[in-house]
Motif scaffolding. Structure first.
Motif, mmCIF file in Angstrom:
data_model
loop_
_atom_site.group_PDB
_atom_site.id
_atom_site.type_symbol
_atom_site.label_atom_id
_atom_site.label_comp_id
_atom_site.label_asym_id
_atom_site.label_seq_id
_atom_site.Cartn_x
_atom_site.Cartn_y
_atom_site.Cartn_z
ATOM 1 N N TYR A 217 0.638 13.276 -15.197
ATOM 2 C CA TYR A 217 0.325 13.065 -13.782
ATOM 3 C C TYR A 217 -0.899 13.833 -13.298
ATOM 4 O O TYR A 217 -1.379 13.601 -12.193
ATOM 5 C CB TYR A 217 1.526 13.432 -12.914
ATOM 6 C CG TYR A 217 2.712 12.533 -13.133
ATOM 7 C CD1 TYR A 217 2.619 11.165 -12.915
ATOM 8 C CD2 TYR A 217 3.927 13.040 -13.540
ATOM 9 C CE1 TYR A 217 3.706 10.333 -13.121
ATOM 10 C CE2 TYR A 217 5.027 12.214 -13.744
ATOM 11 C CZ TYR A 217 4.894 10.863 -13.533
ATOM 12 O OH TYR A 217 5.971 10.029 -13.736
ATOM 13 N N GLY A 218 -1.381 14.784 -14.069
ATOM 14 C CA GLY A 218 -2.591 15.506 -13.697
ATOM 15 C C GLY A 218 -2.371 16.656 -12.741
ATOM 16 O O GLY A 218 -3.322 17.194 -12.191
ATOM 17 N N THR A 219 -1.123 17.043 -12.531
ATOM 18 C CA THR A 219 -0.817 18.185 -11.675
ATOM 19 C C THR A 219 0.508 18.787 -12.119
ATOM 20 O O THR A 219 1.368 18.100 -12.671
ATOM 21 C CB THR A 219 -0.759 17.790 -10.191
ATOM 22 O OG1 THR A 219 -0.508 18.957 -9.407
ATOM 23 C CG2 THR A 219 0.327 16.779 -9.926
ATOM 24 N N SER B 207 -0.730 12.494 -6.324
ATOM 25 C CA SER B 207 -1.210 11.379 -5.518
ATOM 26 C C SER B 207 -1.473 10.203 -6.454
ATOM 27 O O SER B 207 -2.403 10.252 -7.248
ATOM 28 C CB SER B 207 -2.484 11.770 -4.786
ATOM 29 O OG SER B 207 -2.946 10.703 -4.009
ATOM 30 N N PRO B 208 -0.665 9.148 -6.393
ATOM 31 C CA PRO B 208 -0.843 8.039 -7.330
ATOM 32 C C PRO B 208 -2.135 7.276 -7.064
ATOM 33 O O PRO B 208 -2.628 7.233 -5.943
ATOM 34 C CB PRO B 208 0.372 7.158 -7.056
ATOM 35 C CG PRO B 208 0.760 7.469 -5.662
ATOM 36 C CD PRO B 208 0.409 8.910 -5.439
ATOM 37 N N PRO C 244 -2.180 14.604 -0.621
ATOM 38 C CA PRO C 244 -1.244 15.576 -0.042
ATOM 39 C C PRO C 244 -1.817 16.978 0.098
ATOM 40 O O PRO C 244 -1.376 17.729 0.959
ATOM 41 C CB PRO C 244 -0.059 15.562 -1.004
ATOM 42 C CG PRO C 244 -0.535 14.928 -2.240
ATOM 43 C CD PRO C 244 -1.692 14.064 -1.883
ATOM 44 N N ASN C 245 -2.812 17.366 -0.712
ATOM 45 C CA ASN C 245 -3.348 18.721 -0.600
ATOM 46 C C ASN C 245 -4.075 18.945 0.719
ATOM 47 O O ASN C 245 -4.315 20.080 1.119
ATOM 48 C CB ASN C 245 -4.256 19.046 -1.776
ATOM 49 C CG ASN C 245 -5.458 18.144 -1.852
ATOM 50 O OD1 ASN C 245 -5.383 16.974 -1.470
ATOM 51 N ND2 ASN C 245 -6.563 18.651 -2.350
ATOM 52 N N LEU C 246 -4.407 17.877 1.454
ATOM 53 C CA LEU C 246 -5.040 18.045 2.766
ATOM 54 C C LEU C 246 -4.069 18.630 3.790
ATOM 55 O O LEU C 246 -4.485 19.252 4.761
ATOM 56 C CB LEU C 246 -5.535 16.692 3.288
ATOM 57 C CG LEU C 246 -6.692 16.054 2.553
ATOM 58 C CD1 LEU C 246 -6.979 14.675 3.139
ATOM 59 C CD2 LEU C 246 -7.920 16.918 2.653
ATOM 60 N N PHE C 247 -2.794 18.397 3.583
ATOM 61 C CA PHE C 247 -1.791 18.793 4.573
ATOM 62 C C PHE C 247 -0.979 20.008 4.154
ATOM 63 O O PHE C 247 -0.080 20.418 4.878
ATOM 64 C CB PHE C 247 -0.854 17.607 4.843
ATOM 65 C CG PHE C 247 -1.603 16.362 5.233
ATOM 66 C CD1 PHE C 247 -2.211 16.278 6.476
ATOM 67 C CD2 PHE C 247 -1.738 15.312 4.355
ATOM 68 C CE1 PHE C 247 -2.922 15.146 6.835
ATOM 69 C CE2 PHE C 247 -2.449 14.181 4.710
ATOM 70 C CZ PHE C 247 -3.040 14.096 5.956
ATOM 71 N N MET D 74 0.848 -1.182 0.000
ATOM 72 C CA MET D 74 0.000 0.000 0.000
ATOM 73 C C MET D 74 0.894 1.247 0.000
ATOM 74 O O MET D 74 1.912 1.290 0.653
ATOM 75 C CB MET D 74 -0.821 -0.073 1.257
ATOM 76 C CG MET D 74 -2.241 0.396 1.360
ATOM 77 S SD MET D 74 -3.479 0.498 0.147
ATOM 78 C CE MET D 74 -4.159 -1.085 0.050
ATOM 79 N N HIS D 75 0.474 2.250 -0.707
ATOM 80 C CA HIS D 75 1.220 3.507 -0.786
ATOM 81 C C HIS D 75 1.042 4.291 0.507
ATOM 82 O O HIS D 75 0.011 4.183 1.161
ATOM 83 C CB HIS D 75 0.705 4.314 -1.982
ATOM 84 C CG HIS D 75 1.618 5.416 -2.365
ATOM 85 N ND1 HIS D 75 1.526 6.647 -1.813
ATOM 86 C CD2 HIS D 75 2.651 5.460 -3.216
ATOM 87 C CE1 HIS D 75 2.465 7.424 -2.327
ATOM 88 N NE2 HIS D 75 3.157 6.717 -3.175
#
Length: 73
Positions: free
Chosen positions: A52-54, A61-62, A30-33, A1-2
């Motif tokens: 990657y979409g960003t 976030s994979p 990661p954008n939560l933190f 698990m990642h």
């Protein structure tokens, strides 16, 4: 698990009518933190940003649907 995924084992009652789900997992992107975007944050090149979409590697976030097999979301 990642590392951006967390899992836990919920309580399974003796009288639950449905088959138990022994492990439940959820995503913590990661954008939560990240409260504010820091200055001079590294960026992907345009090709990788679309892939990657960003634009920022710190916000990537994979998603691997195979790793979620058997886990409830």
């Amino acid at each position: 698990m990642h590392p951006q995924y967390n899992c836990f084992e919920p309580f399974i009652g003796p009288f639950d009518p449905c088959p138990p789900v022994t492990v439940k997992c959820y995503s913590t992107p990661p954008n939560l933190f990240m409260g504010f975007q820091p200055p001079n944050l590294p960026q992907f090149n345009p090709y990788d940003a679309l892939k990657y979409g960003t634009l920022w590697p710190a916000l990537f976030s994979p998603y691997d649907p195979k790793s979620w097999k058997g886990a409830s979301v």
